[in-house]
Design an enzyme around this catalytic site. Structure first.
Site, PDB file in Angstrom:
ATOM      1  N   LYS A   1       0.826  -1.176   0.158  1.00  0.00           N
ATOM      2  CA  LYS A   1       0.041   0.260   0.260  1.00  0.00           C
ATOM      3  C   LYS A   1       0.773   1.237   0.030  1.00  0.00           C
ATOM      4  CE  LYS A   1      -1.889  -2.118   3.537  1.00  0.00           C
ATOM      5  NZ  LYS A   1      -1.776  -3.393   3.153  1.00  0.00           N
TER       6      LYS A   1
ATOM      7  N   GLY B   1      -1.196 -14.919   9.888  1.00  0.00           N
ATOM      8  CA  GLY B   1      -0.779 -14.269   8.584  1.00  0.00           C
ATOM      9  C   GLY B   1      -1.834 -12.948   8.409  1.00  0.00           C
TER      10      GLY B   1
ATOM     11  N   ASP C   1      -2.216   1.441   8.796  1.00  0.00           N
ATOM     12  CA  ASP C   1      -2.817   0.544   7.731  1.00  0.00           C
ATOM     13  C   ASP C   1      -4.127   1.024   7.270  1.00  0.00           C
ATOM     14  OD1 ASP C   1      -2.015  -1.878   5.865  1.00  0.00           O
ATOM     15  OD2 ASP C   1      -3.942  -2.543   7.075  1.00  0.00           O
TER      16      ASP C   1
ATOM     17  N   LYS D   1      -5.402   2.764   3.865  1.00  0.00           N
ATOM     18  CA  LYS D   1      -6.582   2.097   2.827  1.00  0.00           C
ATOM     19  C   LYS D   1      -7.614   3.014   2.450  1.00  0.00           C
ATOM     20  CE  LYS D   1      -5.806  -2.705   4.542  1.00  0.00           C
ATOM     21  NZ  LYS D   1      -6.198  -3.631   5.230  1.00  0.00           N
TER      22      LYS D   1
ATOM     23  N   GLY E   1      -5.416 -12.401   5.520  1.00  0.00           N
ATOM     24  CA  GLY E   1      -4.926 -13.621   5.045  1.00  0.00           C
ATOM     25  C   GLY E   1      -4.387 -13.871   3.948  1.00  0.00           C
TER      26      GLY E   1
END
Length: 814
Positions: free
Chosen positions: A578, A663, A677, A681, A796
Site C-alpha cells: 500500500k 498471517g 494501515d 486504505k 489472510g
C-alpha cells in the site's frame, strides 16, 4: 535426377556424415543424384581467419592451419578403415600442403587480395567433397567426384562472383549427359573464372551452386539438407512457439531469406525459378520431418507465411528543404552508397520529398556518412541539406506472405500489436505487391516484437504473461501455489500461459528465461544469487519480454519506490504493497500517469480488502459517472480478527500474537494497531473516488496507550501489550457493558477522512462482522438511501494472493 545439398552442420563430424551417407544411399536407390556439400562445420571461418592472421604477419595462422589439418585427418580416420586410408590421406595432405604454401606466401608479403582469399577459402569445400566421395565409395556406393570449378564459370569479381550462365549451363549439361555414375559429389560455393582462376559465389554460395546445377540438369527436385526441419514461421531460437512452414512460394521464400531466414541463401531461388523446380528444405538429423516445400504457388492459405528480421541495422536519413522538388537527389544518394559497395535493405521517403530514410548494416554506417556528406557537401555548406543523420542499433522486422494484399487490416494489426507492447516503430516500408511489410525497430526490442507478432498471427491467441515476483513469504508463497494449481486451467480455458521468470526473497534472487519450475522454486531460490534490486531491474529490462508483470508481495518502501522505473519500461505492476498509492499525492498521480503513458497496467486491488473487489467496484462507479459522497468501512481484517477474538477470557497480547501467526497482521503489527494501515486504505479509496488527500489530512484517534506508541521495536511493542493489559481490558469491558462490539472504523465524508476504534451497536451493519472480514459501505448519488455494500474476508495470505492473481489475470484478459 535429384540434387541434394548438405550444409556445414550436416558434415560437421563423422557421425553426421554417416547420416548424410545414409540419406544419399536411400535417394540413389530411386534416382541418380548430384550431391553438393559445404565445407566441414567451422572450417570456412577458420580458413578466413587464417588468411587474415597471415596477412597481419601473425604466426597464429599456423595454429589455425594445424586445426584445419587435424579435423580433416580425424574425419578420415573415423569414416574410413585403416586399410583404405593411405590413399585418401595422401590426397588430402597434398591439398593441405598447397593451402599451407598459399598462407605462407600471404604471411611473407603481408597482403591478401580477394583473389587469394577465394583460393584459400575454396579448400574447405574441395577437401570435404573429396573425403565424402571416398566415404561413399567405401560404403560400396556408385559415386564419383566432380570439381565444380570445372563446371561453374564466373567473372572476376572475387569473393562474390557473378555466374556466366550460358557457359555454365553448357558445361553442366555436357558433363551429366556423359556421366554414368549414380552419385556425383560436387563441392559447393567454389567456381572458376574463364581464365581458370579460383572464384567463389559468396557466403552461403553452396545453396547457390546446388540451384545452378539443379536448373542446368532440370532436376526433379532440389533438396537442401540442414540442421532444422524447414523454414520456420520465425527464428525458433527467439520464438519458442515457431514451427516449420509446410508450403511456401518462391517469392515468399526469397523475401524471408532476404530478411534473415538463414536456412536458405537468397540467390538460391533464382536459377530454379524459370524451370519451376521445387525446393525442399529437409533436416539431416530428423529425416522423417516433413520440412518445407518451395514451389511457384504455395498450398498454404495463411496470408502470412513468416516473420523474419535483420539484426544490427543502422538507419540513415538525408533531409533538408533543399531536397524538395529537386530531381536527381535520390540518384546521387544511392550512387554514393553504391560506389562504396553498401547494400541497402530498406528505403522509405516522405511524400513531401523532404527526407529519405534508408536502412543499412551497422558496420557500413560510418563509411556511408562520409560518402554521403562528401557527395552533398555543397548543399550542406549552404544549409539546404542537413549532414547525414545516423542512428545505429536498430533492426528490421518483416511480415511476409503472397496473399496479404487480399486481406484487409494486416498492416494495421501489425502496428497496433507492436504499439500495445511499446515497441516503437522508426520507419515503415511496404511494396505495392504487399508481399512484405517491413518496420525498423530498436535492436533491443527484436525478441519482444517477434514473439508478439507471432502470437498475433500464428498462435491460437494464447497470451504469455511473464511474472517477476518480489517476495515469497506468506502471500508470495500462496500466490505461487495458486499459479501452479491453475496453470493448465488458464491455458485451456482463458488461453493464458503464465510463466514465473524471476523470484526473490529478502536475500536471494533467481532468474530462468524459460520459466521457473513451480515444483522446485524453493530449491532454485536457495541456489540463486544475492539479491540486488538494481541488478534485478536491469535483468528484467534486458530480457524485455512482452507482457512483463512486476509483482510486489512485500510491505517494503524501497520496493514501492521502484514502480515508476518499471512502468517507464512498459512493465506492468501488480502489488499488495500500500505504500506507493498512499505516498504523497503527486507520486500517486505520477504512477497513474506513467501507467497510461507507457500502456503498462498498474493494479493494486489488494491494497484494500485483500481479494475483495472494492477498488474495482469503486473504479466502475466513477467510470460510469456516479459520484461517491461518503464511505464507511471496516478495512482491517487483522484488527477485526483481533477485536472479535478479544474477550474476558483472552489477553490482548495473545490475540495480537495469534493474528500474526495466522498471517493477518503485517510483519510489524504496529502498522495495523496504530491505525496507519487503515489510514492508507481509506486514503487510497478517497483518492480513487477523485479526492485529493494526503495521509496527514486523516484524523487518527488511536486506541493504543502512550507506552505502546513510543515502543522502538516490535519486541518492545509486544511487551507493552502485556504491561498495558488493563487499558485494553477496560476498552472491551466498556463496550460489552453497552452490548456493543469494538470495530476499527474508517470514514470518508465530504472530503474529510478519519479512522478510529468505535463501539458499534447491534443494529449497525458492522456489528455482525465476524472473523477477519472487511466491509465497505459506498454512499453515492445513485446509492444515496441504501449504500452499496461489499463484504467478505479482508485479510489472510490466501485471499490476498487470490486478489493479486486476479489482477494478473485481468492484465492477461485485456
Amino acid at each position: 535426377m535429384k540434387v541434394l545439398k548438405f550444409g556445414g552442420s550436416s558434415v560437421a563430424s563423422s557421425e553426421n556424415i554417416q547420416k548424410v551417407i545414409t540419406i544419399i544411399s536411400d535417394n540413389s536407390q530411386i534416382d541418380s543424384v548430384a550431391v553438393i556439400v559445404s565445407a566441414l562445420g567451422g572450417i570456412t571461418d577458420l580458413l578466413l581467419e587464417a588468411g587474415d592472421l597471415a596477412c597481419k604477419n601473425d604466426e597464429n595462422y599456423i595454429n589455425h592451419f594445424k586445426t584445419i589439418e587435424k579435423k580433416h585427418l580425424q574425419i578420415i580416420r573415423e569414416l574410413i578403415p585403416i586399410s583404405n586410408q593411405s590413399g585418401v590421406i595422401s590426397q588430402v595432405k597434398n591439398k593441405l600442403n598447397s593451402l599451407e604454401n598459399i598462407l605462407e606466401g600471404v604471411f611473407l608479403i603481408n597482403e591478401l587480395s580477394p583473389k587469394t582469399s577465394d583460393k584459400i577459402v575454396s579448400f574447405g569445400e574441395l577437401l570435404s567433397s573429396y573425403i565424402i566421395s571416398e566415404a561413399l565409395k567405401y560404403n560400396k556406393l556408385d559415386a564419383i567426384i566432380k570439381n565444380s570449378q570445372e563446371l561453374i564459370i564466373t567473372n572476376e569479381n572475387f569473393s562474390n562472383a557473378a555466374v556466366n550462365f550460358f557457359k555454365t549451363d553448357v558445361a553442366i549439361e555436357t558433363y551429366f549427359k556423359q556421366n554414368k555414375h549414380k552419385i556425383v559429389v560436387l563441392p559447393g560455393f567454389v567456381a572458376s573464372t574463364e581464365n581458370g582462376e579460383f572464384s567463389t559465389l559468396g557466403r552461403g554460395g553452396s545453396d547457390y551452386s546446388a540451384a545452378i546445377i539443379a536448373a542446368a540438369v532440370n532436376a526433379s527436385v532440389l533438396e537442401i539438407w540442414t540442421d532444422v526441419s524447414g523454414m520456420y514461421t520465425a527464428n525458433p531460437q527467439l520464438v519458442r512457439q515457431a514451427f516449420p512452414i509446410q508450403s511456401i512460394s518462391y517469392q515468399e521464400a526469397m523475401e524471408l531469406s532476404h530478411f534473415g531466414a538463414k536456412v536458405l541463401y537468397p540467390p538460391t531461388i533464382q536459377p530454379v525459378l524459370k524451370n519451376e523446380i521445387p525446393i525442399k528444405i529437409k533436416n539431416t538429423f530428423d529425416t522423417n520431418a516433413e520440412g518445407t516445400l518451395i514451389t511457384k504457388i504455395s498450398a498454404n492459405n495463411n496470408p502470412i507465411k513468416g516473420i523474419s528480421h535483420m539484426e544490427n541495422m543502422a538507419l540513415i536519413t538525408l533531409e533538408g528543404s533543399g531536397m524538395v522538388g529537386i530531381p536527381g537527389i535520390s540518384k546521387r544518394l544511392f550512387e554514393a552508397l553504391y560506389l562504396k559497395k553498401i547494400n541497402v535493405s530498406l528505403i522509405t521517403q516522405a511524400s513531401s520529398e523532404h527526407s529519405i530514410c534508408i536502412a543499412i548494416n551497422n558496420s557500413d554506417a560510418e563509411i556511408a556518412k562520409q560518402a554521403v556528406d562528401t557527395e552533398f557537401r555543397n548543399e550542406i555548406t549552404n544549409q539546404r541539406v542537413e549532414p547525414l543523420i545516423v542512428e545505429k542499433n536498430n533492426a528490421i522486422i518483416a511480415l511476409v506472405g503472397d496473399n496479404m494484399k487480399s486481406h484487409q487490416g494486416i498492416s494495421g494489426k501489425m502496428f497496433s500489436t507492436l504499439g500495445k507492447n511499446n515497441v516503437n516503430i522508426r520507419a515503415i516500408a511496404q511494396g505495392a505487391s504487399e508481399k512484405n511489410i517491413s518496420a525498423v525497430i530498436a535492436h533491443k526490442d527484436i525478441k519482444k516484437a517477434l514473439n508478439t507478432l507471432h502470437s498475433e498471427f500464428f498462435e491460437n491467441q494464447t497470451k504469455e504473461l511473464n511474472l517477476f515476483v518480489v517476495g515469497v513469504g506468506n502471500v508470495g508463497g500462496k500466490l505461487l501455489e495458486q499459479i501452479k494449481k491453475q496453470q493448465d486451467y488458464l491455458l485451456n480455458n482463458l488461453r493464458l500461459q503464465v510463466r514465473v521468470i524471476a523470484l526473490t526473497n529478502s536475500k536471494k534472487m533467481v532468474f530462468n528465461e524459460d520459466g521457473i519450475d513451480l515444483n522446485t522454486w524453493k530449491e532454485e531460490l536457495i541456489k540463486g544469487e544475492n539479491l540486488e534490486m538494481e541488478l534485478f531491474h536491469s535483468k528484467v529490462t534486458e530480457l524485455n519480454y512482452r507482457n512483463s508483470i512486476f509483482v510486489d508481495n512485500t510491505a517494503n518502501e524501497n520496493i514501492a519506490n521502484l514502480y515508476a522505473d518499471y512502468l517507464k519500461e512498459s512493465i506492468a505492476v501488480v502489488t499488495c504493497n500500500k505504500i506507493a498509492c498512499s505516498s504523497n499525492y503527486d507520486n500517486y498521480l505520477n504512477l497513474k500517469r506513467l501507467s497510461r503513458e507507457y500502456s503498462a497496467p498498474f493494479l493494486f486491488e489488494t491494497n484494500v480488502g485483500a481479494g475483495l473487489p472494492i477498488i474495482d467496484t469503486l473504479k466502475n462507479l466513477i467510470a460510469s459517472g456516479d459520484k461517491v459522497t461518503k464511505i464507511q468501512a471496516v478495512l482491517s481484517g487483522s484488527l477485526n480478527f483481533i477485536f472479535n477474538n478479544f474477550n474476558e477470557e483472552s489477553s490482548f497480547h495473545d490475540v495480537v500474537k495469534q493474528a500474526g501467526i495466522e498471517g493477518y497482521t503485517e510483519p510489524d503489527p504496529r502498522i495495523d494497531l496504530s491505525g496507519v494501515d487503515v489510514m492508507r486504505k481509506i486514503l487510497i479509496l478517497a483518492r480513487e473516488s477523485g479526492t485529493k488527500l494526503e495521509i496527514n489530512d486523516i484524523m487518527n484517534e488511536s486506541f493504543l496507550p502512550k507506552l505502546s506508541l513510543e515502543a522502538k521495536t516490535v519486541a518492545d511493542f509486544m511487551e507493552t501489550l502485556k504491561k498495558e493489559s488493563g487499558h485494553f481490558n477496560k476498552l472491551q469491558q466498556k463496550a460489552a457493558a453497552k452490548k456493543c462490539r469494538l470495530k476499527y472504523v474508517a470514514s470518508f465524508d465530504n472530503g474529510k477522512a478519519s479512522v478510529g476504534l468505535q463501539e458499534v451497536s447491534s443494529n449497525h451493519p458492522f456489528y455482525n462482522l465476524d472473523g477477519k472480514d472487511n466491509i465497505v459501505l459506498f454512499y453515492t448519488d445513485r446509492y444515496s438511501q441504501q449504500p452499496l455494500i461489499i463484504k467478505g474476508a479482508g485479510a489472510g495470505a490466501d485471499v490476498t494472493a487470490s486478489g493479486l492473481f486476479a489482477d494478473i489475470i485481468r492484465i492477461g484478459n485485456n
